[in-house]
Design an enzyme around this catalytic site. Structure first.
Site, PDB file in Angstrom:
ATOM      1  N   SER A  81       0.837  -1.196   0.000  1.00 51.34           N
ATOM      2  CA  SER A  81       0.000   0.000   0.000  1.00 51.34           C
ATOM      3  C   SER A  81       0.874   1.249   0.000  1.00 51.34           C
ATOM      4  CB  SER A  81      -0.921   0.008   1.224  1.00 51.34           C
ATOM      5  OG  SER A  81      -0.144   0.243   2.383  1.00 51.34           O
ATOM      6  N   LYS A  82       0.196   2.355  -0.108  1.00 51.37           N
ATOM      7  CA  LYS A  82       0.850   3.663  -0.214  1.00 51.37           C
ATOM      8  C   LYS A  82       1.945   3.859   0.851  1.00 51.37           C
ATOM      9  CE  LYS A  82       0.989   7.229  -2.553  1.00 51.37           C
ATOM     10  NZ  LYS A  82       1.687   6.803  -3.725  1.00 51.37           N
TER      11      LYS A  82
END
Ligand code: GLU
Length: 473
Positions: free
Chosen positions: A240-241
């Site tokens: 994820s980010k």
């Protein structure tokens, strides 16, 4: 049989790094088998699909060097065909109209939930006469799936995976508004595109069972499936980010080379012994699905940077100049003139062994290409006190007088400055450090005589003069 594979992204965002790896595996599989690699943009969800995302996907694939065969197929253009196939299934008795209202479906869902069953739709309209349909309800079309027995997948990565057909309900293939559902569109398109192997993320494994049932209802050959594990972050959590860059375009902006990213993605979930650096030609020769692991791969940013450093070092100097130029200009905030470009080209052999990314390379190149008067960092400014500037003034005069353009090379300059220090009774550091500060704007740089050679006589003398006069006013 000619191998045909496809990459089928939904254009709802950027080209995800995981998607890029899926595309790469498909591409390599096609190349290895002398097959065809198709691209299908799954843009049926008009509310979430954007032109920007389509452009990002096309650009990202092109940048990565993953050219697809033929024109890209846009799934939304095939909707009439999907509806036609659904009606054909209906006519053949392999599908049926279902008139259940949303309330009825909700009741079924809750009932199944209470009974601990995953089956939601209970087959209310499976064998019911449509003549008994309630007025005013627009029907959906459902596939008549097999209810007993198992659906088995012989997945090329996951092995044999089986699900009991009792777990699968009669899937909607055409909604009440006449639009096809996702699993149905995928089946029709893959069939129409003659896809022989479906290589995609293992988040689609459950869809594969449903799609298999649709294939069977249609009497079509089921393609071979290969569900590859997803990419996780370094901590083992879904990528994820917060782990770092997700979009391929971000990697491009961070200064990774396409060949390096390809090499890294290839090794993420696939291996060939302990080989780390694998050329594209080797990858095509060696790639097959049997060496794709079943465990989720963990993204390792340090490894990627090291591989990128390798590819930077392996790039020819003039090619590297061209690749680095946009990064250098972006950092500088302006286009480079001819003289600065020339300095960049001369500096490349010095910059090349050290940089892991083009961004890093551009940072290191900055002082070479900077316009006069160059800015000095605080340390450099401190070094250039009055006595140091006085020494530089003297050195400037000596260089100007005694070293001509033909002698302006690193070995000669080194000899000259050392002799100069001996004669003037100065320690080399007393001269070399201010010299470095004046020429590079900082205390740390590659060898100062190499720097002088790259900058050239005129630029070096001018920078020295700038430093000498800087404190004057
Ligand atoms: N469009 C799907 C996605 O972007 C892929 C579907 C498929 O590969 O079958 O996740």
């Amino acid at each position: 049989m000619t191998v045909t594979v496809r990459f089928a992204p939904s254009p709802t965002g950027f080209l995800h790094i995981g998607g890029a790896r899926t595309a790469l595996f498909n591409w390599l599989y096609a190349k290895h088998h002398n097959g065809t690699f198709r691209l299908r943009i799954e843009d049926t969800d008009k509310a979430r699909s954007t032109q920007e995302a389509i452009d990002a996907i096309l650009d990202g694939l092109k940048w990565l060097g993953l050219a697809w065969d033929g024109d890209a197929v846009f799934q939304s253009n095939n909707q009439a065909r999907h509806a036609e196939v659904a009606r054909q299934l209906l006519a053949d008795g392999h599908a049926y109209y279902c008139y259940c209202t949303p309330e009825e479906l909700e009741r079924m869902r809750l009932k199944a939930l209470a009974e601990g069953r995953s089956l939601r739709y209970d087959g209310t309209w499976r064998d019911r006469d449509p003549k008994t349909a309630p007025p005013g309800v627009k029907p959906v079309i459902r596939v008549r799936a097999e209810q007993s027995g198992d659906t088995m997948l012989d997945d090329l990565v996951q092995g044999t995976v089986t699900v009991s057909n009792q777990q699968l309900d009669d899937l909607i293939i055409l909604r009440a508004d006449g639009t096809p559902t996702y699993n149905f569109s995928v089946v029709v398109d893959d069939h129409d595109m003659s896809v022989t192997h479906v290589i995609r993320g293992d988040d689609h494994l459950t869809n594969a069972f449903r799609q298999t049932q649709i294939y069977k209802a249609l009497g079509w050959t089921v393609p071979r499936f290969a569900h590859i594990p997803l990419i996780h972050g370094p901590d083992g959590q879904k990528m994820s980010k917060r782990h770092g860059a997700l979009g391929v375009q971000e990697y491009r902006k961070l200064g990774y080379l396409p060949a390096a990213l390809r090499n890294y993605l290839l090794r993420l979930g696939w291996s060939h012994g302990d080989d780390e650096i694998i050329s594209t030609a080797q990858a095509i020769e060696w790639f097959d699905l049997d060496a794709v692991g079943r465990a989720a791969a963990r993204f390792d940013f340090v490894k990627l940077a090291n591989i990128n450093g390798h590819y930077i070092r392996a790039t020819a100097d003039d090619e590297l100049v061209a690749l680095a130029l946009p990064f250098v200009e972006e950092q500088l905030g302006q286009k480079l003139g001819a003289a600065a470009r020339d300095r960049l080209a001369k500096a490349i052999p010095d910059l090349k062994p050290r940089a892991k990314t083009l961004v890093e390379l551009a940072e290191r190149a900055r002082f070479y290409v900077a316009q006069r008067p160059i800015s000095l960092d605080p340390d450099a400014r401190k070094l250039l006190d009055d006595p140091a500037r006085a020494r530089l003034k003297d050195l400037h005069a000596a260089l100007d007088l005694m070293v001509d353009g033909r002698q302006w090379n690193a070995p000669h300059l080194e000899r000259f400055v050392k002799d100069y220090c001996g004669t003037a009774n100065l320690k080399l550091g007393d001269v070399a450090q201010p010299l470095r500060a004046a020429l590079t704007g900082s205390r740390a740089s590659p060898g100062i005589f190499e720097v002088m050679a790259v900058l050239g006589r005129a630029e070096s003398l001018a920078r020295l003069a700038d430093a000498v006069t800087a404190g004057a006013g």
